[in-house]
Design an enzyme around this catalytic site. Structure first.
Site, mmCIF file in Angstrom:
data_model
loop_
_atom_site.group_PDB
_atom_site.id
_atom_site.type_symbol
_atom_site.label_atom_id
_atom_site.label_comp_id
_atom_site.label_asym_id
_atom_site.label_seq_id
_atom_site.Cartn_x
_atom_site.Cartn_y
_atom_site.Cartn_z
ATOM 1 N N GLY A 188 10.989 -13.442 -0.054
ATOM 2 C CA GLY A 188 10.077 -13.514 1.082
ATOM 3 C C GLY A 188 8.655 -13.327 0.610
ATOM 4 O O GLY A 188 8.410 -12.694 -0.427
ATOM 5 N N GLN B 4 -0.070 -11.209 1.077
ATOM 6 C CA GLN B 4 0.254 -11.092 -0.350
ATOM 7 C C GLN B 4 -0.424 -12.174 -1.197
ATOM 8 O O GLN B 4 -0.408 -12.094 -2.424
ATOM 9 C CB GLN B 4 1.775 -11.150 -0.559
ATOM 10 N N CYS C 218 9.474 -5.586 -3.663
ATOM 11 C CA CYS C 218 8.377 -6.354 -3.065
ATOM 12 C C CYS C 218 7.553 -6.951 -4.198
ATOM 13 O O CYS C 218 7.264 -6.269 -5.180
ATOM 14 C CB CYS C 218 7.520 -5.421 -2.213
ATOM 15 N N LEU C 219 7.166 -8.222 -4.049
ATOM 16 C CA LEU C 219 6.380 -8.872 -5.103
ATOM 17 C C LEU C 219 5.015 -8.197 -5.276
ATOM 18 O O LEU C 219 4.404 -8.318 -6.333
ATOM 19 C CB LEU C 219 6.197 -10.362 -4.791
ATOM 20 N N HIS D 264 10.844 -6.443 6.675
ATOM 21 C CA HIS D 264 10.007 -6.183 5.501
ATOM 22 C C HIS D 264 8.728 -7.030 5.574
ATOM 23 O O HIS D 264 7.622 -6.520 5.379
ATOM 24 C CB HIS D 264 10.818 -6.491 4.228
ATOM 25 N N GLU D 265 8.912 -8.319 5.866
ATOM 26 C CA GLU D 265 7.746 -9.218 5.925
ATOM 27 C C GLU D 265 6.879 -8.898 7.139
ATOM 28 O O GLU D 265 5.652 -8.969 7.068
ATOM 29 C CB GLU D 265 8.184 -10.690 5.955
ATOM 30 N N HIS E 187 4.396 -6.317 6.436
ATOM 31 C CA HIS E 187 3.196 -6.808 5.736
ATOM 32 C C HIS E 187 2.138 -7.287 6.737
ATOM 33 O O HIS E 187 0.939 -7.116 6.509
ATOM 34 C CB HIS E 187 3.550 -7.981 4.818
HETATM 35 NI NI NI Z 1 6.965 -7.340 0.313
#
Ligand code: NI
Length: 184
Positions: free
Chosen positions: A45, A50, A98-99, A140-141, A144
């Protein structure tokens, strides 16, 4: 186009995001770039903050799980102006990464079912309950988009344990296989 991923410390990850409209400039190309960036980093995701944009746009790929979970075969979706309407009472705890937090993986407790509304890339409106990995990934997204990250859910002791890694990120010391943008 593969874009650098903004990591912990970047102010954009802590901002509230704005809704977008169908005339948002180069939206189609932006969505393609988000998928390409997520694929390159082997994520499941990616939310627009991000890549440095404080807008309500998310891409999710659960196809990578489809060997074990056939229901996600071909699942590569776009979520625009996503809203979390309500959550079910049942929760479970699963490890997340998470990236924007390379090298950190911790269990996070979340509701197992959520009611969401969003538009897809064709501006079709969806209003549905989702569960399983889909619900976890969307939450999760969604975090963000509210300026939150999964580490905000961790209890004090767990937070202490990752402090060193977070401090390193703030100093620009990040080791991962994809291009990142640190604060330093
Ligand atoms: Ni993330």
């Amino acid at each position: 186009m593969i874009l650098p991923i903004y990591v912990y410390g970047q102010p954009v990850l802590r901002k509230e995001t704005e809704e977008i409209t169908p005339d948002y400039p180069n939206l189609k190309e932006l969505i393609e770039s988000m998928f390409a960036t997520m694929d390159k980093a082997e994520g499941c995701g990616l939310a627009a903050p991000q890549i440095g944009l404080p807008i309500r746009l998310v891409v999710i790929d659960l196809d990578t799980l489809s060997d074990d979970y056939p229901q996600y075969k071909g699942y590569r979706r776009v979520f625009i102006n996503q809203q979390l309407i309500e959550a079910g009472e049942e929760t479970d705890s699963k490890e997340e990464g998470c990236l924007s937090l390379p090298g950190i993986h911790e269990p996070v407790r979340r509701p197992t079912r959520i009611h969401v509304k969003y538009f897809d890339e064709n501006w079709q409106e969806h209003d549905e309950w989702v569960d399983g990995f889909e619900a976890r990934c969307m939450q999760h997204e969604f975090d963000h988009l509210e300026g939150k990250m999964f580490i905000d859910h961790l209890a004090g002791l767990r937070k202490q344990m990752i402090k060193g890694k977070l401090t390193a990120m703030l100093k620009g010391n990040v080791r991962c296989s994809y291009r990142v943008k640190t604060i330093k």
